[in-house]
Design a protein around this motif. Structure first.
Motif, PDB file in Angstrom:
ATOM      1  N   LEU A  25       2.048  11.655 -10.614  1.00 19.44           N
ATOM      2  CA  LEU A  25       2.172  11.780 -12.068  1.00 19.44           C
ATOM      3  C   LEU A  25       3.548  12.298 -12.478  1.00 19.44           C
ATOM      4  O   LEU A  25       4.184  11.746 -13.385  1.00 19.44           O
ATOM      5  CB  LEU A  25       1.078  12.708 -12.597  1.00 19.44           C
ATOM      6  N   GLY A  26       4.045  13.349 -11.826  1.00  9.69           N
ATOM      7  CA  GLY A  26       5.327  13.928 -12.218  1.00  9.69           C
ATOM      8  C   GLY A  26       6.500  12.987 -11.977  1.00  9.69           C
ATOM      9  O   GLY A  26       7.399  12.868 -12.825  1.00  9.69           O
ATOM     10  N   ALA A  29       6.409  10.209 -14.593  1.00  7.05           N
ATOM     11  CA  ALA A  29       6.810  10.670 -15.920  1.00  7.05           C
ATOM     12  C   ALA A  29       8.313  10.848 -16.015  1.00  7.05           C
ATOM     13  O   ALA A  29       8.933  10.503 -17.034  1.00  7.05           O
ATOM     14  CB  ALA A  29       6.092  11.977 -16.257  1.00  7.05           C
ATOM     15  N   SER A  30       8.960  11.385 -14.977  1.00  8.62           N
ATOM     16  CA  SER A  30      10.403  11.619 -15.024  1.00  8.62           C
ATOM     17  C   SER A  30      11.185  10.310 -15.089  1.00  8.62           C
ATOM     18  O   SER A  30      12.163  10.192 -15.842  1.00  8.62           O
ATOM     19  CB  SER A  30      10.838  12.432 -13.808  1.00  8.62           C
ATOM     20  N   LEU A  64      -2.466  13.113  -8.216  1.00  9.20           N
ATOM     21  CA  LEU A  64      -1.846  14.431  -8.281  1.00  9.20           C
ATOM     22  C   LEU A  64      -1.798  15.022  -6.881  1.00  9.20           C
ATOM     23  O   LEU A  64      -2.679  14.756  -6.048  1.00  9.20           O
ATOM     24  CB  LEU A  64      -2.627  15.348  -9.219  1.00  9.20           C
ATOM     25  N   LYS A  72      -4.714  22.587 -12.148  1.00  4.48           N
ATOM     26  CA  LYS A  72      -3.928  22.307 -13.353  1.00  4.48           C
ATOM     27  C   LYS A  72      -4.869  22.126 -14.537  1.00  4.48           C
ATOM     28  O   LYS A  72      -5.875  21.411 -14.451  1.00  4.48           O
ATOM     29  CB  LYS A  72      -3.075  21.050 -13.153  1.00  4.48           C
ATOM     30  N   ALA A  74      -5.180  21.568 -18.886  1.00  5.95           N
ATOM     31  CA  ALA A  74      -4.578  21.174 -20.163  1.00  5.95           C
ATOM     32  C   ALA A  74      -5.225  21.986 -21.279  1.00  5.95           C
ATOM     33  O   ALA A  74      -6.459  22.043 -21.378  1.00  5.95           O
ATOM     34  CB  ALA A  74      -4.779  19.679 -20.413  1.00  5.95           C
ATOM     35  N   TYR A  89      -7.510  18.697 -15.036  1.00  5.40           N
ATOM     36  CA  TYR A  89      -6.918  17.378 -14.891  1.00  5.40           C
ATOM     37  C   TYR A  89      -7.838  16.416 -14.139  1.00  5.40           C
ATOM     38  O   TYR A  89      -7.676  15.201 -14.265  1.00  5.40           O
ATOM     39  CB  TYR A  89      -5.563  17.493 -14.205  1.00  5.40           C
ATOM     40  N   MET A 100      -3.410  11.584 -20.378  1.00  6.82           N
ATOM     41  CA  MET A 100      -2.776  12.419 -19.358  1.00  6.82           C
ATOM     42  C   MET A 100      -1.356  11.936 -19.055  1.00  6.82           C
ATOM     43  O   MET A 100      -0.415  12.733 -18.961  1.00  6.82           O
ATOM     44  CB  MET A 100      -3.626  12.398 -18.087  1.00  6.82           C
ATOM     45  N   LYS A 103       0.938  12.570 -22.112  1.00 10.93           N
ATOM     46  CA  LYS A 103       1.255  14.000 -22.239  1.00 10.93           C
ATOM     47  C   LYS A 103       2.364  14.403 -21.263  1.00 10.93           C
ATOM     48  O   LYS A 103       3.277  15.152 -21.625  1.00 10.93           O
ATOM     49  CB  LYS A 103      -0.007  14.824 -21.982  1.00 10.93           C
ATOM     50  N   ALA A 104       2.309  13.883 -20.019  1.00 12.80           N
ATOM     51  CA  ALA A 104       3.334  14.221 -19.037  1.00 12.80           C
ATOM     52  C   ALA A 104       4.698  13.652 -19.427  1.00 12.80           C
ATOM     53  O   ALA A 104       5.729  14.317 -19.273  1.00 12.80           O
ATOM     54  CB  ALA A 104       2.914  13.708 -17.659  1.00 12.80           C
TER      55      ALA A 104
END
Length: 252
Positions: A25-26, A29-30, A64, A72, A74, A89, A100, A103-104
């Motif tokens: 996910l991270g 998102a980046s 994740l 984690k 929210a 999560y 989700m 949001k990230a």
């Protein structure tokens, strides 16, 4: 050398499709946030939206790491006392995977009106299909940098065609003017009557402060005289009544 600042005509929006199946996910998102901001272009400027459109498919297959599914959380607050809600999560991944991912990605964009404009170029879908085939999006793998084709080519502006010279107008004969009638002369008698009427008109005098004071004093004097006269007549009547009453008593 002057600092280059992109102009609106230099920004070209393209569409990319990213498959999120099996992606962290991270990291997803980046990379999506960098494309939305336009950091993959040499004309990037932090104060302008130079990014492209991004379509994320298979958002339900995001994973994740480190056991964050259970740790984690929210948070959301309704604004009322005791209105804080906590959602893990693991539950978001099964019920709201689109929320989700959005949001990230939103958390990695500027927190101002520029960031809100960038988020509008993001489209996230839980499944593998999307309704944006008309935009002809390009497939893009995670970690792949979109190619740069240079600034959009501007079409040369065609020079305006020369205007044809206007044909000269044929000379026209001047119109004959009618003879002007002489103005009637004013007689001496009319002039004298006009002067006499102007002399007869009295000029209106503006009331001065002294005149207004005199008028008010005269009014006050007249009102005072009226009140005194009324008082004297009333006193005479009362005395006459008393005298008649006394006489009637003596006669009895």
């Amino acid at each position: 050398m002057k600092t280059y600042s992109p102009r609106p005509r230099d920004i070209e929006r393209r569409w990319f499709v990213i498959d999120a199946s099996g992606a962290v996910l991270g990291r997803l998102a980046s990379e999506v946030a960098a494309i939305l901001r336009g950091k993959h272009k040499p004309i990037y400027a932090p104060h302008m939206d130079t990014g492209d459109h991004v379509i994320v498919v298979n958002a339900a297959a995001v994973r994740l790491t480190g056991g964050k599914e259970e740790t984690k959380v929210a948070y959301h607050h309704s604004g009322y006392p005791g209105g804080l809600t906590e959602t893990k999560y693991s539950r978001l991944l099964t019920e709201k995977p689109v929320f989700m991912v959005e949001k990230a990605i939103r958390g990695m964009l500027p927190k101002n009106r520029l960031g809100r404009a960038m988020v509008k170029k993001l489209q996230v879908y839980a499944g593998p299909e999307h309704p944006h085939q008309a935009q002809k999006p390009e497939r893009l793998a995670l970690g792949e940098v979109p190619p740069w084709d240079g600034l959009p080519k501007r079409e040369p502006i065609a020079a305006p065609a020369p205007r044809a010279p206007k044909a000269p107008k044929a000379p026209t004969a001047p119109k004959a003017r009618a003879p002007e009638k002489p103005a009637p002369k004013r007689t001496a008698a009319k002039r004298t009557t006009a002067k006499a009427t102007a002399a007869k008109r009295p000029t209106a005098k503006r009331p001065t402060a002294k005149a207004t004071v005199k008028k008010t004093s005269a009014k006050a004097a007249t009102t005072a005289k009226r009140t005194t006269a009324k008082a004297t007549t009333a006193a005479k009547k009362t005395t006459a009544k008393k005298i008649t009453i006394r006489r009637a008593k003596k006669e009895e």
